[in-house]
Design a protein around this motif. Structure first.
Motif, PDB file in Angstrom:
ATOM      1  N   ARG A 102      -4.346   4.138 -10.103  1.00  0.00           N
ATOM      2  CA  ARG A 102      -3.448   3.870  -8.993  1.00  0.00           C
ATOM      3  C   ARG A 102      -3.442   5.069  -8.039  1.00  0.00           C
ATOM      4  O   ARG A 102      -3.911   6.143  -8.392  1.00  0.00           O
ATOM      5  N   TRP A 103      -2.893   4.866  -6.839  1.00  0.00           N
ATOM      6  CA  TRP A 103      -2.877   5.938  -5.852  1.00  0.00           C
ATOM      7  C   TRP A 103      -1.506   6.009  -5.178  1.00  0.00           C
ATOM      8  O   TRP A 103      -0.733   5.068  -5.191  1.00  0.00           O
ATOM      9  N   PHE A 104      -1.241   7.182  -4.575  1.00  0.00           N
ATOM     10  CA  PHE A 104      -0.014   7.384  -3.794  1.00  0.00           C
ATOM     11  C   PHE A 104      -0.302   8.431  -2.727  1.00  0.00           C
ATOM     12  O   PHE A 104      -1.226   9.240  -2.849  1.00  0.00           O
ATOM     13  N   LEU A 105       0.479   8.398  -1.673  1.00  0.00           N
ATOM     14  CA  LEU A 105       0.395   9.408  -0.616  1.00  0.00           C
ATOM     15  C   LEU A 105       1.798   9.945  -0.342  1.00  0.00           C
ATOM     16  O   LEU A 105       2.761   9.175  -0.304  1.00  0.00           O
ATOM     17  N   VAL A 106       1.899  11.247  -0.175  1.00  0.00           N
ATOM     18  CA  VAL A 106       3.184  11.904   0.055  1.00  0.00           C
ATOM     19  C   VAL A 106       3.366  12.144   1.549  1.00  0.00           C
ATOM     20  O   VAL A 106       2.501  12.735   2.206  1.00  0.00           O
ATOM     21  N   ARG A 107       4.470  11.698   2.077  1.00  0.00           N
ATOM     22  CA  ARG A 107       4.773  11.922   3.488  1.00  0.00           C
ATOM     23  C   ARG A 107       5.202  13.371   3.730  1.00  0.00           C
ATOM     24  O   ARG A 107       5.688  14.037   2.816  1.00  0.00           O
ATOM     25  N   THR A 108       5.057  13.815   4.957  1.00  0.00           N
ATOM     26  CA  THR A 108       5.547  15.150   5.306  1.00  0.00           C
ATOM     27  C   THR A 108       7.054  15.155   5.504  1.00  0.00           C
ATOM     28  O   THR A 108       7.691  16.199   5.493  1.00  0.00           O
ATOM     29  N   GLU A 109       7.634  13.952   5.689  1.00  0.00           N
ATOM     30  CA  GLU A 109       9.086  13.792   5.764  1.00  0.00           C
ATOM     31  C   GLU A 109       9.412  12.359   5.358  1.00  0.00           C
ATOM     32  O   GLU A 109       8.523  11.488   5.370  1.00  0.00           O
ATOM     33  N   ARG A 117      11.567   6.318   1.654  1.00  0.00           N
ATOM     34  CA  ARG A 117      10.797   6.956   0.601  1.00  0.00           C
ATOM     35  C   ARG A 117       9.969   8.128   1.126  1.00  0.00           C
ATOM     36  O   ARG A 117       9.548   8.158   2.271  1.00  0.00           O
ATOM     37  N   TRP A 118       9.703   9.078   0.214  1.00  0.00           N
ATOM     38  CA  TRP A 118       8.790  10.186   0.499  1.00  0.00           C
ATOM     39  C   TRP A 118       7.341   9.795   0.198  1.00  0.00           C
ATOM     40  O   TRP A 118       6.418  10.396   0.725  1.00  0.00           O
TER      41      TRP A 118
END
Length: 204
Positions: A102-109, A117-118
């Motif tokens: 699985r994958w995820f991406l983290v926002r800068t804000e 969500r972040w």
């Protein structure tokens, strides 16, 4: 849980192949007459566009395989892979494709609406083992921010990597946290000057 595919080559082979791509792909590694300011805020005459390095399918796949091989060599099994937008995005998808994770991406804000969500992509859960990736690391602010954010959501970072590391800050930072960190290429491999700073000696 993502594991090693038997067809993966040794990490040294991937380093040679990707090092050649970075050095020869037009526009990826630039040696400039005048220094420019990097995203880290440092000045350098060397610029590396790691996302451009994997714009072709073969290089994209090779980067994903290299990062999976590095994780396997570190004994790291992960359920999801991700990092901070936007630098980590192509490497996240490359690893996810190779590993079948699985994958995820983290926002800068935070998103600022809806669930606020972040992270985007898979939902990180308590105790979930994750791998962090990035394109180019200098002082490591992006990959370190990603680490802190996913840990705040309860996930456990079991391995971290980047296509290129221009210094040694992140290795020391992850060492202090007990997280294996192994970039695919470093400033030594590319023959560029490291960024000097508080705990990074100047070259020469």
């Amino acid at each position: 849980m993502a594991g090693v595919h038997p067809e993966l080559a040794p990490l040294a082979e991937y380093r040679e192949r990707l090092g050649r791509v970075v050095r020869t792909h037009p526009g990826v590694l630039l040696h400039l007459d005048e220094p420019i300011r990097l995203a880290s805020g440092d000045l350098s005459r060397d610029f590396v566009d790691a996302k451009l390095a994997i714009d072709e399918p073969e290089a994209f796949r090779t980067a994903g395989e290299a990062m999976c091989r590095a994780a396997a060599d570190a004994g790291a099994a992960f359920a999801a892979v991700g990092g901070l937008l936007v630098g980590a995005a192509p490497f996240t998808f490359a690893v996810s494709t190779v590993a079948g994770s699985r994958w995820f991406l983290v926002r800068t804000e935070p998103k600022g609406r809806g669930t606020d969500r972040w992270t985007e992509g898979t939902r990180l859960t308590e105790g979930m083992p994750v791998m962090l990736v990035d394109d180019v690391v200098t002082r490591g602010e992006s990959i370190q921010k990603a680490c802190e954010r996913v840990e705040a959501e309860g996930a456990v970072v079991v391995f971290a990597t980047a296509l290129v590391d221009r210094a040694d800050f992140s290795r020391r930072w992850f060492d202090r946290r007990g997280v294996p960190y192994e970039p695919i290429l470093t400033y030594r491999d590319l023959g560029i000057e490291p960024v000097a700073g508080e705990d990074q000696p100047a070259a020469g």
